[in-house]
Each structure stands twice: as C-alpha cells, then as structure tokens.
Write a protein that holds these residues in place. Structure first.
Motif, PDB file in Angstrom:
ATOM      1  N   HIS A 191       0.850  -1.185  -0.057  1.00 22.55           N
ATOM      2  CA  HIS A 191      -0.116  -0.089   0.116  1.00 22.55           C
ATOM      3  C   HIS A 191       0.772   1.582   0.050  1.00 22.55           C
ATOM      4  CE1 HIS A 191      -2.696  -3.046   1.929  1.00 22.55           C
ATOM      5  NE2 HIS A 191      -3.526  -2.713   0.896  1.00 22.55           N
ATOM      6  N   ALA A 192       2.210   1.106  -0.163  1.00 22.81           N
ATOM      7  CA  ALA A 192       3.103   2.322  -0.248  1.00 22.81           C
ATOM      8  C   ALA A 192       2.708   3.420  -1.186  1.00 22.81           C
ATOM      9  CB  ALA A 192       4.359   1.764  -0.307  1.00 22.81           C
ATOM     10  N   ALA A 193       2.308   2.790  -2.459  1.00 22.02           N
ATOM     11  CA  ALA A 193       2.024   4.102  -3.416  1.00 22.02           C
ATOM     12  C   ALA A 193       0.679   4.865  -2.848  1.00 22.02           C
ATOM     13  CB  ALA A 193       2.060   3.444  -4.816  1.00 22.02           C
ATOM     14  N   LEU A 194      -0.324   3.757  -2.637  1.00 18.43           N
ATOM     15  CA  LEU A 194      -1.645   4.302  -2.150  1.00 18.43           C
ATOM     16  C   LEU A 194      -1.491   5.380  -1.043  1.00 18.43           C
ATOM     17  CD1 LEU A 194      -4.791   4.546  -2.051  1.00 18.43           C
ATOM     18  CD2 LEU A 194      -4.518   2.884  -0.636  1.00 18.43           C
ATOM     19  N   ALA A 195      -0.370   5.232  -0.111  1.00 20.68           N
ATOM     20  CA  ALA A 195      -0.150   5.965   1.112  1.00 20.68           C
ATOM     21  C   ALA A 195       0.132   7.427   0.344  1.00 20.68           C
ATOM     22  CB  ALA A 195       0.875   5.445   2.065  1.00 20.68           C
ATOM     23  N   ALA A 196       0.937   7.293  -0.480  1.00 23.40           N
ATOM     24  CA  ALA A 196       1.807   8.575  -1.247  1.00 23.40           C
ATOM     25  C   ALA A 196       0.524   9.427  -1.625  1.00 23.40           C
ATOM     26  CB  ALA A 196       2.704   8.096  -2.276  1.00 23.40           C
ATOM     27  N   ARG A 197      -0.390   8.734  -2.472  1.00 23.14           N
ATOM     28  CA  ARG A 197      -1.405   9.438  -3.038  1.00 23.14           C
ATOM     29  C   ARG A 197      -2.242   9.941  -2.225  1.00 23.14           C
ATOM     30  NH1 ARG A 197      -1.703   4.084  -6.627  1.00 23.14           N
ATOM     31  NH2 ARG A 197      -0.007   4.316  -8.122  1.00 23.14           N
ATOM     32  N   LEU A 198      -2.719   9.404  -1.077  1.00 24.93           N
ATOM     33  CA  LEU A 198      -3.627   9.976   0.010  1.00 24.93           C
ATOM     34  C   LEU A 198      -2.941  11.182   0.724  1.00 24.93           C
ATOM     35  CD1 LEU A 198      -4.904   6.660   1.615  1.00 24.93           C
ATOM     36  CD2 LEU A 198      -6.276   8.127   0.276  1.00 24.93           C
ATOM     37  N   ALA A 199      -1.612  11.006   0.894  1.00 26.60           N
ATOM     38  CA  ALA A 199      -0.867  11.965   1.418  1.00 26.60           C
ATOM     39  C   ALA A 199      -0.756  13.372   0.467  1.00 26.60           C
ATOM     40  CB  ALA A 199       0.759  11.728   1.782  1.00 26.60           C
ATOM     41  N   LEU A 200      -0.377  12.988  -0.768  1.00 27.22           N
ATOM     42  CA  LEU A 200      -0.504  14.055  -1.821  1.00 27.22           C
ATOM     43  C   LEU A 200      -1.857  14.742  -1.573  1.00 27.22           C
ATOM     44  CD1 LEU A 200       0.783  15.504  -4.201  1.00 27.22           C
ATOM     45  CD2 LEU A 200      -0.279  13.824  -5.584  1.00 27.22           C
ATOM     46  N   ALA A 201      -3.015  14.228  -1.679  1.00 26.88           N
ATOM     47  CA  ALA A 201      -4.212  15.087  -1.484  1.00 26.88           C
ATOM     48  C   ALA A 201      -4.184  15.854  -0.389  1.00 26.88           C
ATOM     49  CB  ALA A 201      -5.419  14.025  -1.536  1.00 26.88           C
ATOM     50  N   VAL A 202      -3.715  15.424   0.598  1.00 22.48           N
ATOM     51  CA  VAL A 202      -3.637  16.058   1.930  1.00 22.48           C
ATOM     52  C   VAL A 202      -2.779  17.253   1.861  1.00 22.48           C
ATOM     53  CG1 VAL A 202      -3.440  16.128   4.474  1.00 22.48           C
ATOM     54  CG2 VAL A 202      -4.278  14.149   3.315  1.00 22.48           C
ATOM     55  N   LEU A 203      -1.738  17.047   1.348  1.00 25.26           N
ATOM     56  CA  LEU A 203      -0.854  18.127   1.164  1.00 25.26           C
ATOM     57  C   LEU A 203      -1.153  19.239   0.068  1.00 25.26           C
ATOM     58  CD1 LEU A 203       2.604  16.347   0.585  1.00 25.26           C
ATOM     59  CD2 LEU A 203       1.812  17.644   2.584  1.00 25.26           C
ATOM     60  N   VAL A 204      -2.046  18.641  -0.991  1.00 25.13           N
ATOM     61  CA  VAL A 204      -2.760  20.122  -1.769  1.00 25.13           C
ATOM     62  C   VAL A 204      -3.721  20.839  -1.076  1.00 25.13           C
ATOM     63  CG1 VAL A 204      -4.348  20.150  -3.834  1.00 25.13           C
ATOM     64  CG2 VAL A 204      -2.392  18.763  -4.020  1.00 25.13           C
ATOM     65  N   VAL A 205      -4.573  20.248  -0.100  1.00 20.22           N
ATOM     66  CA  VAL A 205      -5.463  20.696   0.859  1.00 20.22           C
ATOM     67  C   VAL A 205      -4.607  21.939   1.624  1.00 20.22           C
ATOM     68  CG1 VAL A 205      -7.150  20.577   2.347  1.00 20.22           C
ATOM     69  CG2 VAL A 205      -7.206  19.197   0.518  1.00 20.22           C
ATOM     70  N   GLN A 206      -3.400  21.489   2.231  1.00 19.33           N
ATOM     71  CA  GLN A 206      -2.714  22.196   2.900  1.00 19.33           C
ATOM     72  C   GLN A 206      -2.188  23.440   2.151  1.00 19.33           C
ATOM     73  OE1 GLN A 206       0.533  20.494   4.972  1.00 19.33           O
ATOM     74  NE2 GLN A 206      -0.811  19.494   6.696  1.00 19.33           N
ATOM     75  N   LEU A 207      -1.725  23.383   1.208  1.00 22.46           N
ATOM     76  CA  LEU A 207      -1.354  24.376   0.119  1.00 22.46           C
ATOM     77  C   LEU A 207      -2.349  25.392  -0.213  1.00 22.46           C
ATOM     78  CD1 LEU A 207       0.887  25.662  -1.767  1.00 22.46           C
ATOM     79  CD2 LEU A 207      -0.068  23.921  -3.267  1.00 22.46           C
ATOM     80  N   ALA A 208      -3.583  24.822  -0.095  1.00 21.93           N
ATOM     81  CA  ALA A 208      -4.685  25.741  -0.516  1.00 21.93           C
ATOM     82  C   ALA A 208      -5.126  26.555   0.569  1.00 21.93           C
ATOM     83  CB  ALA A 208      -6.167  24.673  -0.841  1.00 21.93           C
ATOM     84  N   TRP A 209      -5.064  26.221   1.863  1.00 18.73           N
ATOM     85  CA  TRP A 209      -4.973  27.227   2.942  1.00 18.73           C
ATOM     86  C   TRP A 209      -4.002  28.003   3.343  1.00 18.73           C
ATOM     87  CZ3 TRP A 209      -6.275  22.007   5.597  1.00 18.73           C
ATOM     88  CH2 TRP A 209      -5.468  21.860   6.478  1.00 18.73           C
ATOM     89  N   THR A 210      -2.759  27.574   3.377  1.00 19.10           N
ATOM     90  CA  THR A 210      -1.604  28.221   3.623  1.00 19.10           C
ATOM     91  C   THR A 210      -1.187  29.291   2.778  1.00 19.10           C
ATOM     92  OG1 THR A 210      -0.170  26.415   2.863  1.00 19.10           O
ATOM     93  CG2 THR A 210      -0.987  26.071   5.018  1.00 19.10           C
ATOM     94  N   PHE A 211      -1.444  28.967   1.467  1.00 21.69           N
ATOM     95  CA  PHE A 211      -0.969  30.016   0.269  1.00 21.69           C
ATOM     96  C   PHE A 211      -1.522  31.248   0.612  1.00 21.69           C
ATOM     97  CE2 PHE A 211      -0.727  32.118  -3.772  1.00 21.69           C
ATOM     98  CZ  PHE A 211       0.692  31.760  -3.971  1.00 21.69           C
ATOM     99  N   PRO A 212      -0.720  32.466   0.472  1.00 21.25           N
ATOM    100  CA  PRO A 212       0.539  32.509   0.195  1.00 21.25           C
ATOM    101  C   PRO A 212       1.659  32.608   1.364  1.00 21.25           C
ATOM    102  CG  PRO A 212      -0.251  35.034   0.187  1.00 21.25           C
ATOM    103  CD  PRO A 212      -1.491  33.909   0.638  1.00 21.25           C
ATOM    104  N   LEU A 213       1.179  32.301   2.328  1.00 25.31           N
ATOM    105  CA  LEU A 213       2.286  32.288   3.390  1.00 25.31           C
ATOM    106  C   LEU A 213       3.012  31.062   3.503  1.00 25.31           C
ATOM    107  CD1 LEU A 213      -0.023  33.353   6.274  1.00 25.31           C
ATOM    108  CD2 LEU A 213       1.666  34.647   4.959  1.00 25.31           C
ATOM    109  N   THR A 214       2.962  29.950   2.395  1.00 28.05           N
ATOM    110  CA  THR A 214       3.495  28.753   2.258  1.00 28.05           C
ATOM    111  C   THR A 214       5.110  28.929   2.245  1.00 28.05           C
ATOM    112  OG1 THR A 214       1.707  28.326   1.013  1.00 28.05           O
ATOM    113  CG2 THR A 214       3.229  26.459   1.385  1.00 28.05           C
ATOM    114  N   HIS A 215       5.980  28.282   3.129  1.00 27.81           N
ATOM    115  CA  HIS A 215       7.479  27.985   2.947  1.00 27.81           C
ATOM    116  C   HIS A 215       7.529  27.519   1.612  1.00 27.81           C
ATOM    117  CE1 HIS A 215       7.253  27.577   7.552  1.00 27.81           C
ATOM    118  NE2 HIS A 215       6.983  28.735   7.307  1.00 27.81           N
ATOM    119  N   ASN A 216       8.862  28.191   1.180  1.00 21.66           N
ATOM    120  CA  ASN A 216       9.394  27.636  -0.091  1.00 21.66           C
ATOM    121  C   ASN A 216       9.473  26.147  -0.227  1.00 21.66           C
ATOM    122  OD1 ASN A 216       9.579  30.052  -1.253  1.00 21.66           O
ATOM    123  ND2 ASN A 216      11.395  30.416  -0.609  1.00 21.66           N
ATOM    124  N   HIS A 217      10.131  25.433   0.843  1.00 24.92           N
ATOM    125  CA  HIS A 217      10.341  24.094   0.853  1.00 24.92           C
ATOM    126  C   HIS A 217       9.182  23.313   0.840  1.00 24.92           C
ATOM    127  CE1 HIS A 217      10.868  25.119   5.008  1.00 24.92           C
ATOM    128  NE2 HIS A 217      10.270  24.245   5.508  1.00 24.92           N
TER     129      HIS A 217
END
Length: 299
Positions: A75-101
């Motif tokens: 399930h490693a690839a599935l874990a990365a896909r689920l994490a990617l979805a969460v990270l995209v949501v994080q980006l949506a509510w932190t932008f434009p204060l998001t750290h470069n890294h």
C-alpha cells in the motif's frame, strides 16, 4: 522523438540497478510521509493561531496515518497518493504564506505518488527527483547572484546586524566592533547602513555559498563525480543551516541529496530520522527540552 529525448535526458541522472532504485524510492517515500506528518504537528505546536488549528490537526492525523501505511509494501503508493491529496489541501489554505520548501516536498511526494513498483516507473521517478534536486541547488545559487547582495556580503552583514544565530555563526569572521556597528543600525529605518564590511574572509564566505551551489549542481548529474558532489552538497547544506536553522529544509534536502549516493542511505537511516522527527514533535509541544531552539529556526 520528443519522448525519447526526454527519457534520455532523465537517464543522465540515473544508472542505479533496479533493486537499488526500489530501495531508494521506498526509503524516500517513507521518510517524506513521516516528514510531512511531523511538519504538520510542528506547525500546530509552534505557530498556533496562524492557521486554523482544527483542520491542521486533522491533516496532521491523516498524514500520520499515511506515514504508517507507507510501511506496507503493498500500500506504499496508495499512502503517497492519499498524502498528496492532504498536502494539496494544506497548500490551498496556507498560500501565500507557504514556506518555499513545502513546494519541494509537494513535488517529491507527487512524483512518488504516480508510480508503483511494476515497470520502469520507479526508475523514472528517481531520475526526475535527482533532476529536481540538482535544479533546486542550481537555482539557490543563481537566485543569490541575481539578488546581488552576496558579492560584498551585504545580506549576511544585515543578518549579523539583526543578532541571534547569524551573529553567533559569523562572530569569528568579524571584529567585535564591526558586529557592534552592524547591530546599531535600525533595519526598519530608511537609509540605515552601510552593510559592508572590510573582512576578506567574511566576503569570501559569502561568495563561496553561491559558487558552490552552482558548481555542485551539474557535478551531481555526472556519474563519475556524483557521490563526491553529494557529500560536498550535504556538507554545504548543513554548514548553511548553522546560521539559517531551517531544520525542515535541511532534513528534506539532505535526504534528496542522498539519492545521489550509491546506496539506499535514507532507508538505512530511517530509524535515526524517525527518532529525530519524533523528538522534534515532542519538544515542540514542550514535553522535552528543545522547544525554544525550534522556535528560533524554521520548520
């Protein structure tokens, strides 16, 4: 034709045997998801109020679950896909204060989320990650050149004048009266300065940073110089972090640089990296010493 050229270009950064490719990808995936979970908990503990605590806590829990799921080979690839979805949501509510890294983390997770172990997907993902890492290193040096304040050390002098970690780091390169002069300027006042110093070693150190960053980037891609360049780049990143204290970026970029080493270094270091991330979380919440130190940096 274009696809063949793109494949050949990506392959410049490759050359590892399939078994080593899988070990590198597997180790990096597990680290990245654990890193994302830890970063979210650190945001929650160290920067309360900047982001909505409820959604941030939910995302931290979800990313922690993804990090645990990544230990299942099935399930490693599935874990990365689920994490990617969460990270995209994080980006949506932190932008434009998001750290470069954060963007670098997002790109790395996205590349690993797109591939399974079957076929050549892992090889292509690893080659793409190596190219991204080299280009980021090249860009950091180029940005300093375009910034124009590294040639005579003005930016570093300004940071020394602000006191704290940069003053401590460069104290051995500058006389005490020079540091006192820089500290006397009000950075918020128009015309404060000049932020130029007479110390040759200080100016040399300022220029060595961008020179090494731009020189090491192509050396990472050339197979004969790759391991030595990776070690030198890791040493440079860690040296810079003595002043910058961007611990999150240091961990992330160091593990990307380890992809250039002819061994599955990240997977071997996972117990140490996991212990370090766990300490950061526990310390950030004040349950172990270190919260004050974490607050002086950037996670």
């Amino acid at each position: 034709m274009a696809a063949a050229r793109a494949t050949a270009l990506l392959a410049v950064a490759g050359g590892d045997a399939p078994g080593l490719v899988h070990a590198k990808v597997d180790g990096l995936r597990r680290f990245l998801l654990a890193y994302g979970a830890a970063r979210s908990w650190l945001w929650l503990a160290l920067d309360p109020g900047t982001l909505p605590s409820g959604p941030l806590a939910v995302s931290a829990i979800l990313l922690t679950g993804c990090a645990a799921l990544a230990w299942s080979a099935r399930h490693a690839a599935l874990a990365a896909r689920l994490a990617l979805a969460v990270l995209v949501v994080q980006l949506a509510w932190t932008f434009p204060l998001t750290h470069n890294h954060f963007f670098l983390e997002l790109v790395a997770v996205a590349l690993l989320a797109l591939v399974d172990r079957d076929g050549d997907g892992e090889t292509v993902a690893l080659e793409a990650l190596c190219w991204v890492t080299a280009l980021v290193l090249l860009h950091t040096g180029l940005a300093k050149v375009l910034h124009g304040l590294y040639f005579r050390g003005e930016l570093l002098a300004f940071l020394v004048g602000r006191g704290g970690r940069f003053a401590d780091l460069f104290a051995w390169l500058l006389p005490a009266d020079e540091i006192a002069r820089l500290a006397s300027y009000d950075p918020m006042r128009s015309g404060a300065g000049p932020y130029r110093v007479a110390s040759v070693p200080f100016v040399v150190a300022s220029n060595l940073v961008w020179m090494l960053e731009m020189a090491l980037a192509p050396l990472l891609l050339w197979r004969r110089t790759r391991p030595a360049a990776a070690v030198a780049a890791i040493a440079l990143v860690l040296a810079i972090q003595l002043g910058a204290r961007e611990l999150g970026f240091a961990l992330l970029f160091t593990n990307l640089l380890l992809l250039f080493v002819p061994a599955a270094a990240t997977r071997t270091l996972l117990p140490v990296l996991g212990a370090l991330l766990l300490w950061m979380i526990v310390a950030a919440f004040g349950w172990l010493p270190g919260r004050e130190w974490l607050l002086t940096g950037n996670v």
